[in-house]
Design an enzyme around this catalytic site. Structure first.
Site, short mmCIF file in Angstrom:
data_model
loop_
_atom_site.label_atom_id
_atom_site.label_comp_id
_atom_site.label_asym_id
_atom_site.label_seq_id
_atom_site.Cartn_x
_atom_site.Cartn_y
_atom_site.Cartn_z
N ASP A 41 0.82 -1.22 0.00
CA ASP A 41 0.00 0.00 0.00
C ASP A 41 0.85 1.27 0.00
O ASP A 41 0.38 2.35 0.33
CB ASP A 41 -0.99 -0.01 1.18
CG ASP A 41 -0.26 0.03 2.51
OD1 ASP A 41 0.98 -0.18 2.52
OD2 ASP A 41 -0.91 0.27 3.54
N HIS A 248 24.65 8.82 -16.26
CA HIS A 248 23.49 8.77 -15.36
C HIS A 248 23.82 8.04 -14.06
O HIS A 248 22.98 7.31 -13.54
CB HIS A 248 22.29 8.14 -16.07
CG HIS A 248 21.76 8.99 -17.18
ND1 HIS A 248 20.96 8.51 -18.19
CD2 HIS A 248 21.91 10.31 -17.44
CE1 HIS A 248 20.67 9.50 -19.03
NE2 HIS A 248 21.23 10.60 -18.59
N ASP A 265 25.68 16.96 -10.33
CA ASP A 265 24.57 17.40 -11.18
C ASP A 265 23.33 17.38 -10.30
O ASP A 265 22.73 16.33 -10.08
CB ASP A 265 24.43 16.48 -12.40
CG ASP A 265 23.38 17.00 -13.39
OD1 ASP A 265 22.58 17.88 -13.02
OD2 ASP A 265 23.37 16.51 -14.54
N ASP A 276 18.52 23.15 -12.78
CA ASP A 276 19.33 22.03 -13.28
C ASP A 276 20.78 22.51 -13.39
O ASP A 276 21.15 23.14 -14.37
CB ASP A 276 18.78 21.58 -14.65
CG ASP A 276 19.47 20.33 -15.17
OD1 ASP A 276 20.33 19.77 -14.46
OD2 ASP A 276 19.14 19.92 -16.30
N HIS A 357 26.66 13.86 -25.12
CA HIS A 357 25.25 14.25 -24.92
C HIS A 357 25.01 15.64 -25.51
O HIS A 357 25.94 16.30 -25.96
CB HIS A 357 24.89 14.23 -23.42
CG HIS A 357 25.79 15.06 -22.54
ND1 HIS A 357 25.68 16.42 -22.46
CD2 HIS A 357 26.81 14.71 -21.72
CE1 HIS A 357 26.58 16.89 -21.61
NE2 HIS A 357 27.30 15.87 -21.15
N HIS A 361 18.84 21.82 -23.18
CA HIS A 361 17.44 21.40 -23.28
C HIS A 361 16.58 22.49 -22.65
O HIS A 361 17.07 23.31 -21.88
CB HIS A 361 17.21 20.04 -22.59
CG HIS A 361 17.66 19.95 -21.15
ND1 HIS A 361 16.92 20.44 -20.10
CD2 HIS A 361 18.79 19.44 -20.59
CE1 HIS A 361 17.57 20.22 -18.96
NE2 HIS A 361 18.71 19.62 -19.22
N HIS A 368 13.58 18.28 -18.29
CA HIS A 368 13.73 18.27 -19.75
C HIS A 368 12.39 18.78 -20.27
O HIS A 368 11.51 18.00 -20.63
CB HIS A 368 14.05 16.87 -20.27
CG HIS A 368 15.39 16.39 -19.79
ND1 HIS A 368 15.78 15.08 -19.85
CD2 HIS A 368 16.45 17.05 -19.26
CE1 HIS A 368 17.02 14.96 -19.37
NE2 HIS A 368 17.44 16.14 -19.00
N GLU A 386 25.17 22.93 -21.01
CA GLU A 386 25.85 21.93 -20.19
C GLU A 386 26.87 21.08 -20.94
O GLU A 386 26.69 19.87 -21.08
CB GLU A 386 24.83 21.03 -19.51
CG GLU A 386 23.73 20.47 -20.41
CD GLU A 386 22.76 19.58 -19.63
OE1 GLU A 386 23.23 18.65 -18.97
OE2 GLU A 386 21.54 19.82 -19.70
N TYR A 390 34.45 13.89 -20.89
CA TYR A 390 34.54 12.68 -20.08
C TYR A 390 35.68 11.82 -20.61
O TYR A 390 35.63 11.37 -21.76
CB TYR A 390 33.21 11.91 -20.13
CG TYR A 390 32.04 12.83 -19.86
CD1 TYR A 390 31.63 13.13 -18.55
CD2 TYR A 390 31.38 13.49 -20.92
CE1 TYR A 390 30.60 14.03 -18.31
CE2 TYR A 390 30.36 14.39 -20.68
CZ TYR A 390 29.97 14.65 -19.37
OH TYR A 390 28.95 15.55 -19.14
N ARG A 399 31.68 18.30 -16.14
CA ARG A 399 30.54 18.94 -16.81
C ARG A 399 30.21 20.19 -16.02
O ARG A 399 30.33 20.20 -14.79
CB ARG A 399 29.32 18.01 -16.87
CG ARG A 399 28.07 18.68 -17.44
CD ARG A 399 26.95 17.72 -17.83
NE ARG A 399 26.30 17.05 -16.72
CZ ARG A 399 26.44 15.78 -16.41
NH1 ARG A 399 27.25 15.02 -17.12
NH2 ARG A 399 25.81 15.25 -15.38
N GLU A 401 27.05 23.21 -15.88
CA GLU A 401 25.68 23.42 -16.39
C GLU A 401 25.04 24.62 -15.71
O GLU A 401 24.93 24.66 -14.49
CB GLU A 401 24.83 22.16 -16.13
CG GLU A 401 23.38 22.31 -16.54
CD GLU A 401 22.60 21.01 -16.43
OE1 GLU A 401 23.00 20.13 -15.65
OE2 GLU A 401 21.58 20.89 -17.14
N1 GLY Z 1 20.24 16.67 -14.73
C1 GLY Z 1 19.70 16.29 -15.96
C2 GLY Z 1 20.30 17.00 -17.07
O1 GLY Z 1 21.29 17.68 -16.90
O2 GLY Z 1 19.80 17.01 -18.15
MN MN Z 2 21.80 18.50 -15.02
MN MN Z 3 20.36 19.42 -17.93
#
Ligand code: GLY
Ligand code: MN
Ligand code: MN
Length: 430
Positions: A41, A248, A265, A276, A357, A361, A368, A386, A390, A399, A401
């Site tokens: 539950d 990820h 991140d 983000d 990547h 976005h 996103h 971002e 790597y 990275r 962002e």
């Molecule tokens: N934290 C997700 C992205 O950077 O898109």
């Molecule tokens: Mn991010």
């Molecule tokens: Mn992002």
């Protein structure tokens, strides 16, 4: 709600902005999200459907909005259905919206707010006047795990009951609207960013060799929750050393080692809006020469990319240009060879080995966020920027962002206050 009340003018205006996008004699139905189950539950924390939130401000389960702007009877032009509360619900779950409170939140007059069990009776007086029925679906190019939403179940139920009505897709219209942030939405995103800023400053005083990634996560959560956030905008990535090369990585289970860089991140949620942010910092407070060189390369790409986020630019061209900047940085770092780059297959550029990547976005009620990538950039859009490099063989991933608001004349970096320059990060860590 944990967040401060939002002026209902935003939601009134959002409904107004939808109307000119509808075909004549249209009816729109939007449903709340379900409370998602875990096991037995158990349930997850409720997260409202973003389109319903955008159009009403209601942050409560079992809610349904019906719009019919050309209905001959004005009281059927905007109708809201709510879960009827009871003494039992008050005792077990707490307070639910009254009709008067719903008017305050949404701007829909309380005489047009009904309990959900009255739906069929009221809807029956609306649906046969309509020629187009707009229903909602989750249309996202990156949607992965799909569950059957309340909206999806409603589409099936509607088709069964009214098989000859013409259905239309609401999603493209919502994407069109939500891509341009309204003036009242910007401070909400900025609040999520400011909470993220406080969190990052706290982490800079906490990170040192020997701490565990999950201890950093605990610090993060502490700062978020004490600032009216419900928590993280997305599962945080707290990735030291080689973990930073797993895009990820969310296990956050390792001990931070002297000499490693840690990639963070992390973004806060506030009032369903999101920040983000990514920062990459040296665990011991000082970058090595090599780490600093890679860091500064990523930072230069980020700065150049940010310059290109301006009205009139196209998404695909922007990404191609950022790719070229990244290419030259990777040559500078000795990771790519100039001649091989000159002879590369343009459909499979070599830089993707180290930067695999996208650069940006949309950001908003979704991390996103919805929006059409073929639409030219316009004032009011909010993007992330971002870039990352790597290098698995060096156990190094960096990275950076930030979140950027497009304006008529260029853009505003909404994260301009969050420490970013390597010197500043080092100074704050020491
Ligand atoms: N934290 C997700 C992205 O950077 O898109
Ligand atoms: Mn991010
Ligand atoms: Mn992002």
């Amino acid at each position: 709600m944990r967040y401060l009340p939002i002026e209902n003018q935003l939601f009134v205006q959002n409904r107004q902005r939808l109307l000119p996008l509808l075909k004549p004699k249209s009816l729109v139905v939007v449903n709340a999200n379900d409370i998602m189950p875990t096991n037995a539950d158990g349930t997850m924390v409720f997260r409202q459907n973003n389109d319903l939130f955008y159009l009403t401000g209601v942050d409560q389960e079992e809610t349904r909005l019906v719009l019919f702007p050309e209905h001959p009877d004005p009281k059927f032009r905007e109708v809201l259905f709510l879960r009827e509360t009871s003494e039992l619900i008050e005792i077990w779950e707490g307070h639910k919206l009254t009709k008067a409170e719903a008017e305050q939140v949404t701007g829909i007059p309380q005489k047009q707010v009904y309990w959900m069990h009255q739906f069929e009776q009221i809807f029956g007086q609306m649906v046969f006047e309509a020629e187009h029925i707009y229903l909602n679906t989750n249309e996202h190019t990156r949607a992965g795990v799909e569950v059957e939403t309340r909206d999806a179940r409603y589409i099936d139920a509607f088709r069964q009951k009214y098989p000859l009505h013409r259905l239309e897709r609401l999603a493209p219209l919502m994407h069109y609207l939500r891509a341009i942030k309204q003036p009242q939405e910007i401070p909400l995103i900025q609040t999520a960013i400011d909470i993220t800023d406080k969190m990052f400053r706290r982490l800079l005083g906490f990170i040192k060799p020997g701490v565990w990634e999950y201890e950093i996560e605990a610090e993060m959560m502490h700062e978020f929750l004490r600032n009216r956030s419900r928590g993280t905008a997305y599962t945080p990535i707290i990735a030291s050393g080689a973990n930073a090369c797993v895009l990820h990585y969310i296990d956050n289970s390792q001990q931070c080692q002297d000499g490693d860089v840690i990639l963070l991140d992390i973004g806060a949620e506030y009032a369903n809006y999101n920040a983000d942010m990514t920062r990459s910092v040296p665990v011991n407070g000082r970058f090595t020469t090599r780490q600093r060189a890679v860091y500064d390369a990523v930072l230069r790409v980020m700065k150049e990319a940010t310059q290109m986020l301006r009205p009139g630019n196209l998404w695909d061209e922007y990404h191609r240009e950022v790719g070229k900047v990244m290419e030259s940085e990777l040559i500078g770092l000795g990771l790519l060879d100039r001649t091989e780059v000159a002879n590369q297959d343009p459909d499979a550029p070599l830089y993707k080995k180290y930067f695999m990547h996208g650069t940006s976005h949309f950001l908003g009620l979704d991390v996103h966020d919805v929006g059409n990538k073929y639409r030219k950039m316009e004032a009011g859009m909010v993007f992330t920027v971002e870039p990352g490099i790597y290098i698995r063989e060096e156990k190094l991933g960096i990275r950076l962002e930030n979140n950027v608001l497009i304006t008529e004349s260029g853009n505003i970096d909404m994260m301009a206050n969050i420490p970013l320059e390597a010197d500043e990060i080092e100074a704050m860590m020491n």
